[in-house]
Design an enzyme around this catalytic site. Structure first.
Site, PDB file in Angstrom:
ATOM      1  N   GLU A   9      12.297 -84.230  68.834  1.00 32.74           N
ATOM      2  CA  GLU A   9      12.858 -85.555  69.150  1.00 32.74           C
ATOM      3  C   GLU A   9      12.103 -86.707  68.485  1.00 32.74           C
ATOM      4  OE1 GLU A   9      13.008 -85.676  73.423  1.00 32.74           O
ATOM      5  OE2 GLU A   9      14.385 -83.983  73.550  1.00 32.74           O
ATOM      6  N   GLU A  55      19.116 -75.859  73.638  1.00 31.88           N
ATOM      7  CA  GLU A  55      18.914 -76.314  75.027  1.00 31.88           C
ATOM      8  C   GLU A  55      20.266 -76.544  75.692  1.00 31.88           C
ATOM      9  OE1 GLU A  55      16.090 -79.509  75.463  1.00 31.88           O
ATOM     10  OE2 GLU A  55      14.906 -78.857  73.732  1.00 31.88           O
TER      11      GLU A  55
END
Length: 339
Positions: A148, A254
């Site tokens: 991220e 995820e």
């Protein structure tokens, strides 16, 4: 690919219904089907461990590889739970995907407050990455090296790593990881690449630059946290179409499908569960349209709705996973388990 996947989805009219979860979900697919494991839940003779063992052949640590857990003090590492997870994976022949080496969240307080020089920050950064990679060498098949790093507008996120090491920290992270474990596959992991084309284009441009510079990067993690309304199926198909030309291995890393993104009072009605199952079925079919060599696998971010991070993080009722609060299979599981 887009038309083919949309056609497949439109032909799927049957209700996913109820099903028997006695067989392994992963046996239905030519690529690994993984799950994020919470070590606080993993214990012998529990439904949690039974499902983790029987249904999935890939594992990602939900928390115990994160810096706040594994690197609690300068020069001090706590390997206990991480090594227990490694032992579980070896005992049951599960592929272990390390997550993450570098992230700007879930850092120990000492690291957040570190006030060293640029050279001392560099030493801390390299030592953290290489200590983990060396400790798990030969036991962790792949790593989310950086997690991220991009903001919604496509710029680099302003993190402690970017602040103290500059934008070159991403490249350094991959090179340091490769030095410590040349056998591991190295991934960049990111969210919202399905719904945000600006961010997606920025990440893809960065990846092309890294490939041109010979940086050892082998895969892209597409987190794919979804809801029954967002992103649209066309956006999912567009994302997969645009990332495929990288040639990288692609990990749906995820996956979950929220029923209640607005946080309203809610019950998991049959209609909502059917929509959840249909959304997930579309995602999996779209992924199956990719070249087999790029299918690193699909990992669900939890086992049971009672364990989901969404309830803890957003403080709302939600039911995003394959098994319900009583560890019974939901329509989302059943639609994936069909022969």
């Amino acid at each position: 690919m887009l038309l083919a996947v949309l056609s497949l989805a439109s032909c799927q009219k049957d209700s996913p219904g109820q099903c028997d979860a006695a067989q392994s979900l992963y046996a239905r697919y030519p690529f690994p089907i993984g799950v994020a494991i919470n070590m606080d839940e993993l214990a012998p003779d529990t439904p949690y461990q039974d499902i983790a063992t029987r249904q999935f052949n890939g594992v990602t640590p939900e928390n115990v590889f994160k810096a706040s857990y594994i690197h609690p003090a300068p020069g001090s590492y706590d390997w206990e739970q991480a090594d227990q997870l490694v032992a579980f994976c070896r005992a049951y022949n599960k592929r272990l995907h390390g997550h993450p080496l570098i992230w700007h969240q879930q850092l120990p307080r000492w690291m957040e407050n570190f006030s060293g020089t640029e050279q001392e920050w560099e030493a801390l950064f390299r030592e953290h990455i290489q200590t983990l990679c060396r400790h798990f060498r030969g036991r962790v098949r792949s790593w989310d090296v950086v997690n991220e790093a991009f903001a919604a507008d496509g710029t680099l996120r302003h993190t402690i790593w970017q602040q103290h090491l500059g934008s070159g920290y991403l490249e350094k992270a991959f090179r340091y990881a490769h030095e410590a474990d040349p056998t591991a596959l190295l991934f960049y992991n990111e969210y919202d690449l399905d719904a945000n084309p600006v961010k997606r284009r920025a990440v893809l441009a960065w990846l092309r630059s890294m490939q041109q510079r010979g940086v050892p990067i082998h895969g892209l993690g597409l987190q794919t946290h979804m809801s029954i309304v967002h992103p649209e199926n066309t956006q999912i198909a567009e994302m997969l179409r645009e990332v495929q030309p990288t040639g990288l291995q692609l990990h749906l890393s995820e996956v979950d499908v929220a029923l209640n993104p607005l946080g309203k009072p809610i019950e998991p009605t049959p209609e909502l569960l059917r929509r959840q199952a249909d959304k997930l079925a579309f995602l999996v079919r779209a992924y199956q349209e990719l070249p087999r060599a790029q299918q690193y696998g699909i990992t669900f971010w939890g086992i049971s709705d009672r364990n989901t991070w969404i309830r803890r993080y957003f403080h709302r009722d939600d039911y995003p996973l394959l098994f319900d609060d009583d560890y019974q299979p939901k329509p989302a599981y059943c639609i994936l388990a069909r022969p």
